[in-house]
Design an enzyme around this catalytic site. Structure first.
Site, PDB file in Angstrom:
ATOM      1  N   ASP A   1      -6.357 -15.172   6.054  1.00 56.88           N
ATOM      2  CA  ASP A   1      -5.007 -15.654   5.770  1.00 56.88           C
ATOM      3  C   ASP A   1      -4.416 -16.501   6.889  1.00 56.88           C
ATOM      4  O   ASP A   1      -3.414 -17.192   6.673  1.00 56.88           O
ATOM      5  CB  ASP A   1      -4.069 -14.479   5.478  1.00 56.88           C
TER       6      ASP A   1
ATOM      7  N   ARG B   1       1.898 -19.934   2.149  1.00 54.23           N
ATOM      8  CA  ARG B   1       1.262 -20.184   3.444  1.00 54.23           C
ATOM      9  C   ARG B   1       1.081 -21.678   3.718  1.00 54.23           C
ATOM     10  O   ARG B   1       1.036 -22.090   4.882  1.00 54.23           O
ATOM     11  CB  ARG B   1      -0.063 -19.430   3.538  1.00 54.23           C
TER      12      ARG B   1
ATOM     13  N   GLY C   1      -0.799 -11.439  -6.049  1.00 56.48           N
ATOM     14  CA  GLY C   1      -2.198 -11.044  -6.177  1.00 56.48           C
ATOM     15  C   GLY C   1      -2.469  -9.612  -5.758  1.00 56.48           C
ATOM     16  O   GLY C   1      -3.216  -8.884  -6.424  1.00 56.48           O
TER      17      GLY C   1
ATOM     18  N   SER D   1     -13.133  -9.641  -2.458  1.00 58.20           N
ATOM     19  CA  SER D   1     -11.787  -9.350  -1.962  1.00 58.20           C
ATOM     20  C   SER D   1     -11.691  -7.890  -1.562  1.00 58.20           C
ATOM     21  O   SER D   1     -12.027  -7.004  -2.356  1.00 58.20           O
ATOM     22  CB  SER D   1     -10.726  -9.658  -3.024  1.00 58.20           C
ATOM     23  N   SER D   2     -11.215  -7.628  -0.350  1.00 57.67           N
ATOM     24  CA  SER D   2     -11.054  -6.248   0.101  1.00 57.67           C
ATOM     25  C   SER D   2      -9.973  -5.531  -0.698  1.00 57.67           C
ATOM     26  O   SER D   2      -9.914  -4.302  -0.703  1.00 57.67           O
ATOM     27  CB  SER D   2     -10.699  -6.216   1.589  1.00 57.67           C
TER      28      SER D   2
ATOM     29  N   ARG E   1       0.832  -1.202   0.000  1.00 56.81           N
ATOM     30  CA  ARG E   1       0.000   0.000   0.000  1.00 56.81           C
ATOM     31  C   ARG E   1       0.869   1.256   0.000  1.00 56.81           C
ATOM     32  O   ARG E   1       0.629   2.204  -0.758  1.00 56.81           O
ATOM     33  CB  ARG E   1      -0.930  -0.007   1.224  1.00 56.81           C
TER      34      ARG E   1
ATOM     35  N   LYS F   1      -7.090 -17.733  -3.941  1.00 57.89           N
ATOM     36  CA  LYS F   1      -5.736 -17.329  -3.554  1.00 57.89           C
ATOM     37  C   LYS F   1      -4.711 -17.987  -4.492  1.00 57.89           C
ATOM     38  O   LYS F   1      -5.038 -18.412  -5.587  1.00 57.89           O
ATOM     39  CB  LYS F   1      -5.475 -17.703  -2.100  1.00 57.89           C
TER      40      LYS F   1
END
Length: 409
Positions: A294, A368, A72, A147-148, A27, A321
């Protein structure tokens, strides 16, 4: 590369410094590209953040091709960014899996604001052909339950739009903490925002004041150490830094979830100490993780190691994902000798009396998966295939496990 983890006893006390949050780093990198005079400290060293940096620094040409591989977050954020680059044409593409991950909701929203984005292969999926231009409209409606990152992508470019942005969300909002993270970062730059029920507004920024951002360490990465402490003897401690007790990251909920699994969290400045305490364990851990999906893999594997049942809901975003994480979890957990059922948005696991040994865990090109299963080496011998996949978010993971005392071959 395949890593062999033997049943290990970790040190009673260890200290680690964890790299900056990937979510926060990406971000702030985008904000840095938009506003320039912005310094970043403790930036994530993940593959995803390096790909984001590289994409934002490509030289201007008549037509640029940007490949973000498996990243992503970068795909979503860069779609919005390149849509606003007037006079610049970009083909934004990624790995074969990335080209299977839907992006139409974001593309439709951007095009409704005046963007010019089209698909070069399959409708609704990358690669994208983006012809940058000034976005003239300032109001858009978007579905909120996928998806946020779609929402954050719009919010990040909103201050550069002439009239800012009003975004109305339809349906249940997913991963609200990540939306709040984006808004908080904008507020730190002096940008006025509001989030009222289903409507978010962002005002345009007309004058930028130079700023330094210090990125908090990654709470998703912290989850693996919560799991390790939960599976360790009472008294085991791991100190990790640098973390905030008032974190913006959704996965900071770990400190409350793992309290029920015998892990106590204490802060001393920016050092977070995890300690295994004596505590009766629940027979079944039931959670709605719609705001922190997540950490589902880590929690599920922790429950497996503790031999308690696990019911997790709010997991619908795991289907899109790096892999279909629900299917991947089901496949690998069954190898260890237990029963697990999945739906489109949940998993339900019954744990066995004994774990199978010498199991090879497949990672499905998903960082993950590799890291979530590693703590089980405290309970049984296992192998992790394609172990280098951890570099996507946490390149130092295996070295840090060795620092703790894990035997890795």
């Amino acid at each position: 590369m395949k890593v062999q983890l033997n049943k290990s006893n970790i040190k009673s006390f260890s200290e680690l410094k964890i790299t900056g949050s990937k979510s926060e780093s990406n971000r702030v990198l985008l904000l840095q590209a938009l506003f320039e005079r912005l310094e970043i400290k403790n930036l994530s060293n993940s593959d995803d953040s390096q790909l984001m940096q590289k994409a934002l620094s490509v030289e201007d040409t008549e037509h640029t091709i940007v490949d973000i591989h498996h990243a992503g977050t970068a795909m979503r954020f860069l779609t919005a960014y390149f849509a606003t680059r007037s006079g610049k044409t970009t083909t934004l593409t990624g790995s074969s899996r990335m080209q299977e991950r839907p992006i139409q909701i974001l593309v439709d929203a951007l095009n409704s604001l005046g963007a010019c984005i089209s698909y070069t292969k399959n409708e609704g999926y990358p690669p994208l052909l983006i012809e940058g231009k000034a976005l003239t409209k300032n109001s858009v409606v978007m579905k909120a339950n996928v998806s946020s990152q779609y929402i954050s992508a719009l919010l990040l470019i909103a201050p550069t739009l002439e009239n800012g942005l009003t975004l109305r969300l339809e349906g249940k909002i997913t991963s609200t903490p990540y939306i709040n993270m984006t808004l908080s970062l904008l507020n730190d730059l002096g940008i006025q925002t509001s989030f009222d029920s289903d409507t978010i507004t962002v005002s345009p920024l007309h004058q930028f004041v130079p700023k330094t951002f210090v990125i908090e360490s990654d709470w998703s990465s912290a989850s693996y150490f919560y799991s390790i402490v939960a599976l360790s003897p009472v008294g085991t401690q791991i100190a990790i830094s640098a973390y905030k007790s008032t974190s913006l990251q959704g996965d900071a909920v770990l400190q409350y979830i793992y309290k029920d699994l015998g892990v106590e969290s204490t802060f001393n400045g920016t050092t977070l100490t995890l300690k295994k305490i004596e505590l009766p364990l629940p027979k079944c851990l039931s959670l709605d993780l719609s705001h922190a999906p997540d950490i589902a893999q880590t929690i599920c594997v922790t429950c497996l190691g503790l031999k308690i049942d696990c019911d997790l809901t709010g997991l619908h975003t795991l289907k899109i994902k790096e892999t279909d994480r629900l299917v991947a979890l089901q496949n690998e957990i069954k190898k260890l000798g237990t029963t697990i059922e999945i739906t489109q948005n949940s998993l339900h696991m019954k744990t066995p009396l004994e774990l199978n040994s010498d199991v090879v865990i497949s990672t499905y090109n998903d960082h993950r998966m590799a890291m979530a299963f590693a703590p089980l080496a405290l309970k049984t011998k296992l192998f992790v295939s394609d172990a280098e996949v951890v570099s996507k978010s946490y390149p130092d993971f295996w070295n840090d496990l060795q620092t703790l005392g894990f035997t890795i071959e």
